[in-house]
Design a protein around this motif. Structure first.
Motif, PDB file in Angstrom:
ATOM      1  N   LEU A 168       0.565  -8.111  -1.944  1.00  0.00           N
ATOM      2  CA  LEU A 168       0.632  -7.271  -3.134  1.00  0.00           C
ATOM      3  C   LEU A 168      -0.449  -7.649  -4.132  1.00  0.00           C
ATOM      4  CD1 LEU A 168       2.058  -5.046  -4.670  1.00  0.00           C
ATOM      5  CD2 LEU A 168       3.639  -6.755  -5.592  1.00  0.00           C
ATOM      6  N   ARG A 169      -0.711  -8.964  -4.309  1.00  0.00           N
ATOM      7  CA  ARG A 169      -1.766  -9.396  -5.226  1.00  0.00           C
ATOM      8  C   ARG A 169      -3.118  -8.876  -4.775  1.00  0.00           C
ATOM      9  NH1 ARG A 169       1.164 -14.312  -5.301  1.00  0.00           N
ATOM     10  NH2 ARG A 169      -0.263 -15.240  -3.780  1.00  0.00           N
ATOM     11  N   ARG A 170      -3.368  -8.900  -3.471  1.00  0.00           N
ATOM     12  CA  ARG A 170      -4.647  -8.424  -2.955  1.00  0.00           C
ATOM     13  C   ARG A 170      -4.763  -6.911  -3.105  1.00  0.00           C
ATOM     14  NH1 ARG A 170      -4.818 -12.642   2.161  1.00  0.00           N
ATOM     15  NH2 ARG A 170      -5.716 -14.356   0.964  1.00  0.00           N
ATOM     16  N   TYR A 171      -3.648  -6.212  -2.914  1.00  0.00           N
ATOM     17  CA  TYR A 171      -3.648  -4.766  -3.119  1.00  0.00           C
ATOM     18  C   TYR A 171      -3.960  -4.440  -4.578  1.00  0.00           C
ATOM     19  CZ  TYR A 171      -1.566  -0.215  -4.154  1.00  0.00           C
ATOM     20  OH  TYR A 171      -1.352   1.052  -4.621  1.00  0.00           O
ATOM     21  N   GLU A 172      -3.325  -5.151  -5.509  1.00  0.00           N
ATOM     22  CA  GLU A 172      -3.573  -4.917  -6.931  1.00  0.00           C
ATOM     23  C   GLU A 172      -5.022  -5.236  -7.296  1.00  0.00           C
ATOM     24  OE1 GLU A 172      -1.708  -3.838  -9.887  1.00  0.00           O
ATOM     25  OE2 GLU A 172      -0.948  -2.804  -8.123  1.00  0.00           O
ATOM     26  N   TYR A 173      -5.560  -6.270  -6.675  1.00  0.00           N
ATOM     27  CA  TYR A 173      -6.964  -6.630  -6.931  1.00  0.00           C
ATOM     28  C   TYR A 173      -7.882  -5.485  -6.519  1.00  0.00           C
ATOM     29  CZ  TYR A 173     -11.370  -9.219  -6.617  1.00  0.00           C
ATOM     30  OH  TYR A 173     -12.674  -9.641  -6.761  1.00  0.00           O
ATOM     31  N   GLN A 174      -7.597  -4.909  -5.353  1.00  0.00           N
ATOM     32  CA  GLN A 174      -8.428  -3.793  -4.880  1.00  0.00           C
ATOM     33  C   GLN A 174      -8.329  -2.596  -5.821  1.00  0.00           C
ATOM     34  OE1 GLN A 174      -8.364  -3.044  -0.589  1.00  0.00           O
ATOM     35  NE2 GLN A 174      -8.280  -0.843  -1.021  1.00  0.00           N
ATOM     36  N   VAL A 175      -7.162  -2.383  -6.415  1.00  0.00           N
ATOM     37  CA  VAL A 175      -6.992  -1.305  -7.388  1.00  0.00           C
ATOM     38  C   VAL A 175      -7.901  -1.538  -8.597  1.00  0.00           C
ATOM     39  CG1 VAL A 175      -5.369  -0.251  -9.022  1.00  0.00           C
ATOM     40  CG2 VAL A 175      -4.655  -0.684  -6.669  1.00  0.00           C
ATOM     41  N   HIS A 176      -7.951  -2.781  -9.080  1.00  0.00           N
ATOM     42  CA  HIS A 176      -8.821  -3.092 -10.220  1.00  0.00           C
ATOM     43  C   HIS A 176     -10.302  -2.890  -9.860  1.00  0.00           C
ATOM     44  CE1 HIS A 176      -5.960  -4.628 -13.170  1.00  0.00           C
ATOM     45  NE2 HIS A 176      -5.333  -5.259 -12.203  1.00  0.00           N
TER      46      HIS A 176
END
Length: 396
Positions: free
Chosen positions: A18-26
């Motif tokens: 989830l953290r990596r997914y959120e990072y990609q969103v940013h």
């Protein structure tokens, strides 16, 4: 009573994913920020189609007039803090993914590049990786050979691997813990003097919401999915953020009295120094920030040249000059205590004083009593955390 939180989970990968997914969103949101910039260089941003992110830019010199440059981006993260080497990039499989994209685009008439976007710094002492970062991996024999072996390509396929590498770039990104603050700084620069902190944060939250929806293919209306209609091209467009998607954000952010930042793409890629951060906190205009960076570089070059020649005096002389600069800068800052955006006024006053009376500071002289060089040295002193440029007040 026992609590299952104390039991070690057999698989705790969900939080990391989830953290990596959120990072990609940013990271995808950075393309949206470019869309909102004064130059409007980004036409649209597509998420999770062919690659993690696809950014279409207009006005690139590699393109014919009116054509777009398509930037297919593979975003890679990791928990390690050491700089990335080519070995690390290969191990993450980024180039294999981009190779598949390269092959799928062989019959499509596009001008495009392939980007490996990695979290954290690059080891530029790694020559093949440095070549990829500059976009000349195809011209580096070691890089070409290693990538060909990695892709399991025979010698007779070297030309094709070379063409592939001519399109590949490796780009460094801010780390997970820094990326949101980094993007907010850029958005603050876009908004100009009357955009409050609360407005900037709320609009950025809206950009993240839209970007998450694009990543999930949910930007458009929901009824085609609810009716199970097979509208594949339309559903793919639900992954694309366009100028129309962010029109409302643009209207709320970019008002006629705002000072827009043209080179947002450069700002997103660069590491901000203490000097730039302090100038931004003081509400500095983009012109003043650019002048400060150039003057600082000019003064540093002068100093290093003199040191190399052996003509630079002992430390006590330089310390005396820095102390005089510090006293003068702090006096200029106190004079602007009531200014809601003091940085520009402090900068101009300090430069005027150094230009008119350089001998009061540069007594030796170390910087040829040159006001521009002395201003550059003052910026270096600020970069060393010895003084700031005031604090811009929230207009709200």
């Amino acid at each position: 009573m026992d609590d299952p939180i104390e039991v070690e989970a057999p698989d705790d990968s969900g939080s990391t994913t989830l953290r990596r997914y959120e990072y990609q969103v940013h990271i995808a949101a950075q393309g949206v920020l470019e869309m909102l910039s004064a130059d409007g260089g980004v036409e649209h941003v597509t998420c999770e189609h062919i690659e993690d992110i696809v950014i279409a830019r207009k006005g690139d010199p590699r393109c014919a007039s009116g054509d777009l440059l398509w930037d297919f981006q593979q975003v890679k993260t990791r928990d390690a803090v050491e700089p990335w080497t080519l070995t690390d990039v290969l191990a993450k499989g980024a180039l294999k993914s981009l190779w598949r994209t390269y092959q799928s685009l062989q019959t499509v008439h596009l001008t495009y590049q392939l980007t490996v976007a990695v979290e954290g710094p690059l080891d530029l002492a790694d020559e093949p990786l440095a070549a990829l970062a500059r976009g000349v991996g195809h011209a580096n024999a070691a890089c070409l050979s290693r990538v060909a072996r990695h892709l399991k390509k025979a010698d007779e396929e070297q030309d094709q691997v070379g063409d592939f590498l001519s399109r590949v770039r490796v780009r460094r990104l801010a780390r997970r813990e820094d990326v949101e603050a980094h993007n907010l700084r850029v958005m603050s620069s876009l908004g100009g003097p009357s955009a409050t902190v609360a407005l900037i944060e709320s609009l950025y939250t809206e950009i993240l919401r839209l970007t998450r929806n694009a990543t999930q293919g949910r930007l458009g209306p929901q009824w085609p999915r609810l009716l199970a209609l097979d509208l594949q091209p339309a559903l793919l467009l639900d992954k694309r953020l366009t100028q129309a998607t962010v029109y409302d954000i643009r209207q709320r952010l970019l008002r006629p009295d705002h000072i827009l930042l043209g080179e947002v793409a450069d700002l997103l890629l660069m590491e901000e120094t203490q000097l730039v951060r302090k100038l931004r906190r003081g509400g500095a205009s983009s012109d003043v920030i650019e002048d400060a960076q150039m003057m600082r570089a000019h003064a540093d070059h002068h100093r290093l040249t003199e040191v190399a020649r052996g003509t630079w005096p002992d430390e006590a002389v330089e310390t005396d000059l820095d102390r005089r600069l510090l006293y003068l800068a702090r006096r200029m800052k106190r004079a602007q205590n009531e200014n809601p955006r003091p940085a520009d006024a402090i900068f101009d006053s300090l430069q005027e004083s150094l230009q008119n009376r350089p001998e009061e500071v540069d007594r030796r002289p170390l910087y040829a009593r040159d006001g521009v060089l002395l201003m550059g040295r003052a910026c270096a002193v600020s970069d060393q955390c010895k003084f700031d440029w005031g604090s811009a007040r929230d207009a709200s």
